[in-house]
Design a protein around this motif. Sequence first.
Motif, short mmCIF file in Angstrom:
data_model
loop_
_atom_site.label_atom_id
_atom_site.label_comp_id
_atom_site.label_asym_id
_atom_site.label_seq_id
_atom_site.Cartn_x
_atom_site.Cartn_y
_atom_site.Cartn_z
N ILE A 169 2.22 -1.79 1.19
CA ILE A 169 2.87 -1.35 2.40
C ILE A 169 4.33 -1.05 2.12
CG2 ILE A 169 3.65 -2.09 4.68
CD1 ILE A 169 1.07 -3.66 4.93
N TYR A 170 4.97 -1.97 1.41
CA TYR A 170 6.38 -1.77 1.07
C TYR A 170 6.44 -1.11 -0.29
CZ TYR A 170 7.13 -4.74 5.05
OH TYR A 170 7.12 -5.25 6.32
N HIS A 171 6.57 0.18 -0.23
CA HIS A 171 6.57 0.99 -1.43
C HIS A 171 7.63 0.54 -2.42
CE1 HIS A 171 5.85 4.47 -3.80
NE2 HIS A 171 7.05 4.96 -3.60
N TRP A 172 8.78 0.13 -1.89
CA TRP A 172 9.90 -0.23 -2.75
C TRP A 172 9.65 -1.51 -3.53
CZ3 TRP A 172 11.77 -4.93 -1.26
CH2 TRP A 172 11.53 -5.31 0.07
N MET A 173 8.62 -2.28 -3.14
CA MET A 173 8.36 -3.52 -3.86
C MET A 173 7.69 -3.24 -5.20
SD MET A 173 7.25 -6.39 -1.13
CE MET A 173 8.37 -7.02 0.10
N PRO A 177 7.77 -2.34 -8.74
CA PRO A 177 8.89 -2.33 -9.71
C PRO A 177 9.04 -0.98 -10.40
CG PRO A 177 7.14 -3.84 -10.41
CD PRO A 177 6.76 -3.35 -9.07
N ASP A 178 7.94 -0.19 -10.44
CA ASP A 178 8.00 1.10 -11.14
C ASP A 178 9.05 2.04 -10.54
OD1 ASP A 178 6.17 0.44 -12.94
OD2 ASP A 178 4.63 1.91 -12.33
N VAL A 179 9.14 2.04 -9.22
CA VAL A 179 10.04 3.01 -8.61
C VAL A 179 11.51 2.69 -8.90
CG1 VAL A 179 8.49 3.66 -6.74
CG2 VAL A 179 10.10 1.80 -6.40
N MET A 180 11.76 1.46 -9.27
CA MET A 180 13.15 1.08 -9.57
C MET A 180 13.46 1.24 -11.06
SD MET A 180 14.44 -0.13 -6.69
CE MET A 180 14.00 -0.85 -5.12
N ASP A 181 12.43 1.50 -11.86
CA ASP A 181 12.58 1.51 -13.31
C ASP A 181 12.85 2.93 -13.79
OD1 ASP A 181 12.44 1.25 -15.98
OD2 ASP A 181 10.30 0.72 -16.04
N PRO A 182 14.05 3.21 -14.32
CA PRO A 182 14.40 4.59 -14.71
C PRO A 182 13.48 5.16 -15.77
CG PRO A 182 16.31 3.13 -14.79
CD PRO A 182 15.12 2.26 -14.59
N THR A 183 12.81 4.28 -16.54
CA THR A 183 11.97 4.81 -17.61
C THR A 183 10.58 5.15 -17.11
OG1 THR A 183 11.31 2.56 -18.16
CG2 THR A 183 13.19 3.48 -19.36
N SER A 184 10.25 4.68 -15.93
CA SER A 184 8.89 4.91 -15.45
C SER A 184 8.74 6.32 -14.89
CB SER A 184 8.57 3.89 -14.35
OG SER A 184 7.50 4.35 -13.57
N LYS A 213 18.46 -0.48 -4.12
CA LYS A 213 18.03 -1.76 -4.67
C LYS A 213 18.85 -2.95 -4.18
CE LYS A 213 16.22 -3.86 -8.77
NZ LYS A 213 16.16 -3.93 -10.23
N PRO A 214 20.16 -2.82 -4.04
CA PRO A 214 20.91 -4.01 -3.57
C PRO A 214 20.42 -4.54 -2.23
CG PRO A 214 22.41 -2.33 -4.35
CD PRO A 214 21.05 -1.71 -4.37
N PHE A 215 19.80 -3.69 -1.44
CA PHE A 215 19.26 -4.17 -0.15
C PHE A 215 17.75 -4.35 -0.23
CE2 PHE A 215 17.74 -3.38 4.26
CZ PHE A 215 18.36 -4.47 4.86
N LEU A 216 17.08 -3.37 -0.78
CA LEU A 216 15.62 -3.43 -0.83
C LEU A 216 15.17 -4.17 -2.08
CD1 LEU A 216 14.51 0.04 0.52
CD2 LEU A 216 14.79 -2.11 1.73
#
Lengths: 557, 290, 457
Positions: free
Chosen positions: C166-170, C172-179, C190-193
């Motif tokens: 449901i929470y797409h931001w959870m 880890p791939d979307v936060m990972d620049p190499t993914s 990221k500092p909030f989500l």
Amino acid sequence: MHKESDIRQPLIFGDKSYKQITDDVVKPVFGKANKYWWIVFSLSAIIAVWGVGCIAYTIGTGIGVWGLNSTVGWAWDITNFVWWVGIGHAGTLISAVLLLFRQKWRMAINRSAEAMTIFAVMMAGLFPLMHMGRIWNAHWIMMPFGIFKNQFGTLWVNFNSPLLWDVFAISTYFSVSLVFWYIGLIPDFATIRDRAVKPLQKKIYSILSWGWTGNIKAWVRFEEISLVLAGLATPLVFSVHSIVSMDFATSVIPGWHTTIFPPYFVAGAVFSGFAMVQTLMLTARKVLNLEDYITVKHHEYMNIVIVITGSMVGVAYLSELFIAWYSGVEYETYAFLNRARGPYWWAYLFMMSCNVISPLIFFIKKARRSLIISFIISIVVNIGMWFERFVIIMSTARDYLPSNWDMFHPTFVDIGIFIGTIGIFFTLFLLYARTFPVLALNELKTILKSSGNNYKNGTVINPLIASKPAYANSDDLTKIEGIGPVISGLLNEMGIYTFKQLSLIDPINIKLKLDSQGSRFRTHEPKTWPNQAKMANEQRWDELKKWQDELNGGKAN
Amino acid sequence: MKKIYGLYNDDEVVSLAAKQAVDSGLKVSDVYSPFPIHGIEKIVGIAWTRLAICAFIFGLSGLIIGISFMWWVMGIDWPMIIGGKPNFSLIEGLPAYIPIAFEFTVLCAAHGMAITYFIRNWTFPGAVARNPDPRTTDDCFAMEIDPIYNQNFTKNQIIDLFKTTGAFEIFEKNLGEEPTHLNLNNFSSSNVQPANVIIPAITEPTVKDALVKIEGIGPKIQELLYGAGIFTFKQLSESKSSDILVILTAAGPRYRVHDPASWPQQAALAFENKWDELNKWQDEHKGGKL
Amino acid sequence: MGDSHTTTVMNLEDKFVFGGKLKTFTFILMAIGVISLVALVFGAMSDNHGENDAHQSKTELSANHESSDPRVAHTESHGSHVAHEVSESTHHDGSTRLWTNLLINSFFFFGIAIAALFFMSIQYAAEAGWSTVLKRIMEAISSYIIPGAIPLAIVFIAASLHWNHIYHWMDPDVMDPTSEHYDRLIAGKKPFLNQYVFWGFSIFFVGLYIFFQRMFRTRSLQEDKEAGTKLHMSNFASAAGFLVIFGYSSVVLSWLWIMSIDTHWFSTLFGWYIFSGIWISCLTAMILIVLYLKRNGHMPYVNSSHIQDLGKWMFAISILWSYLWFSQFMLIWYANIPEEVTYYIPRLFGEYKSLFIGMFLVNFIFPTLLLMDSANKRSPFWLTFVGIFIFLGHWMDAYLLITPAVAKSGFEFGFQEIGLMLGFLGVFMFFVFRSLSKANLVVKNNPYLDESINFHL
């Protein structure tokens, strides 16, 4: 009449009767102005004259005399426009929203707050008119009837433009507020008319009071129209400042296009409006000797509204800041950083400290009830709210092209017009205070018995309802033949708790009360109750018993 | 025939008077008051107003006129696309019309209702005021009874009703004329009491004390107290000052200035025959005020 | 003088017994809920085999679907959004359906409970007298905060453990620049989500809600025994404090819990929109409970004026909600900025179109037209009629806040959705009525009680 809890503070002090209320309120109209009035009035009038001069100069020469430039196209004038419109919101809010919430404290301040609304909206209206440059063509925006044509057909105004929405919103708001205000004024003008002795005065107030009679049906209509107008004016208040905010928010300019603008502008408007009402009322109670009616409690209530709306504005500021970052849109982020750290950082600091920080002092009860602190904060808030608009509008000083960036410098005409409108506003208000009933007489009288100090503490007792003794002293009224527990409760509601009280009351009063409870009590006949109660009160129990045996259900045969 | 008016000094007293009059079979034409009296229209039998319905109709017309006019202008008469807003379809362009449509609705509803209000109340600049007495916009309440609608009652019966229900002034007048005062003491009260008005019979005791000996009580107030069943010092000493106030206030505004706070105490002294003490007290407290 | 007795104006002993038909009814609702839940779980399990493939195919499927709609394709192609917008739009598969439904219902009923706490605080802080006789109802609804937090916590824990998306931001791939799924915009948030902020704020604020709920309840029960104004004064102070906390927390929680599902999208008004939604749902629940109790002979001291006032609130807050809905919609519609309109594209032009428009019309037009007349505001029939419609309408609002964000297309709406809602309703009713039965239905020694009982418009 509404029953009021004992712990509520009185809203009318002093030994007031209906007559005394009239006397106190019409005194400024018939009496001579005191020294303070003349001082403040002369000062305002001088400023007003200067302002009118600046306005004339602008119209005669053109708006080139102002400091705005191609970057800051909407500068000083729209700041002042939004500021004045915002101030104009408290009046109708007090008369409409607080009426629907049955806040009795509004009775003492609504008249003046509405007057303030009218004058503030007049001041606000000046700025867009002047900004048109050719003010003599102003009627074009109000002529959507196709009377202007070129070779292709009729010319219309643009109904999709928020600026035109604003024309409709402000004029509707102004005219509806005026009607609302005047409908309330008519009965009070009639009071002055019937009091006036000088022929000219009588003539003037006869005309102003429109032949008000005050019969039942007139009052029924009066109450109904007040309620319905309040119901209409409440969403109107919301819509007007929402539409003002849409002047900015429908655009795509960073810092302007943000969805919270409509409710946030409304909260800000109420905030600044209440601050202005606070300023005016603190002055009025002193200058017009109305301390008995505009009490510390009134100021406390207004301070509570100020701190609530101030907090809402605070939440909105922080939401905007947060979302600007959260959105990840660079332009949006920059616009907000620029506000805090750009060349207008000082204005931002003013806005934040005056609007968000300073009202917090009202969380302290002592500060809320201190008139001097209220006065200072009310002025601070109005300064802060002016800077809020200034900060928002100066967003355009640094737009997408750095080569385009510029600063805004107001000219003496800009400043003169702004200060001048404050002068005109106060001049109008002071004239109003000398010629109009500054408190809503007819409404104040309706709350005297429930909220007047002398009624609350029992110095004056309602002719019909005796003061309410402590429960412990009450008698068992069911000992009277014909009275059961339910009727006993009804009698208690009338303020009758003892045999003594019952013995003194005219039975018709009881009959009235019983009839009002519906058909099941209609058959009860309280004729004998006072006499029975008299016996009970005098402890003549045997006699009472004997009589009760003769009676059938308390009805005399 | 002139209309008869009774002036009252309290909103609740006048409501009760109206109720008594109606119960006696009289037709009360109107009541003039300085502020709205809650519920009196039901007593007198005046229907509630239909102004709200009228406001609704005005508002609805405003809404329809506003939206259709804007659509006609923007989509039909001079079709324009401004900022990509699809004005040709009413539904798709609607959001931009909502603000003005709303304002116009409120404008029509408020002003339409206000104009109706002014016409129905017959108020406009220059209209003549029709209240019977100038005091009814200040602190007095006038009940109007028109003898034409009350043929079954004699004038004296009507005056009697005013008197028994607490009117402090009774007069008759036509609109625009000077009132003729109907002297309160100068009519026979031997007529029949209005049907449902019962005044509780108070058995007169054989002994009556001279209550005037109490500082603050004059002959008039003594009569009032007798009338309320307080005949002796003992009874007075047992009364609560608030109860006495009830009696006084019911008797009219001029009695309201009297403060009976000390009367029970004084009466207690008199009842115990402590006349010296009472005299001393009375010397110290002028006017019997604490 | 005669015998001295204390006469009471009205009998204030008014106990509600929770049992019999009502209790059975709540159990039936719960049973329906359990059946629906089981059906949803089965649906989730049957969809779950071959999860790795599913992710890939889902992405393709939704990508195809979206480009078929020119308006969607147009906005999606704006800037760098393309890649992540596509990956965000998951199909409404069984697992997602299960978890979104749990979230919708947990949030909706929890929202009602905290709105009741808020409304009660307003009554304290505004020194309102009329509503005193209704205080126990507000307390009872707010008591659902504690049981209501549990399903909410379950959904959040499941999200944190990646059982649902449901929470797409959870992810880890979307936060990972190499993914390959790296999303620059989401990573910027990221500092909030992130899990710490999410859990930190959620636990802190819900903890505060529970704390205030318990405090008001304890004081209120104390007031049954103890007269005086001391408790009343402390309630005033606490309520003022709570309103400030609520002002900030409701906004922050709405961002974290709901707005972050539409991860890219943002709206400054969102917090207040959610707030007005839960407020009106709460008022509707209150009215329905009062009318039920009165029908069963309770609360004789609640007269038609109280009912009319509640009706007024329902009318007013419905309009407030509509106003906020319109403000947000109109500004986004007017400015037509791609990053903002993504919210309305699936709702207003996609498969949710009729639900979305219908929901707004029901929630706006029903109360506005039917409750405009003051006689209707007093009429139990009209209040119930409008109340049931807008209660469902605001449930649908919650549904449309969450589902289109998770599944831009291909959603399913069947008996499971309705059944699960009824199940939650059963649980909600169970706890609310149980709380009502635990104390007298009116606070006996409140200093405004007399005023409230004698309240007449």
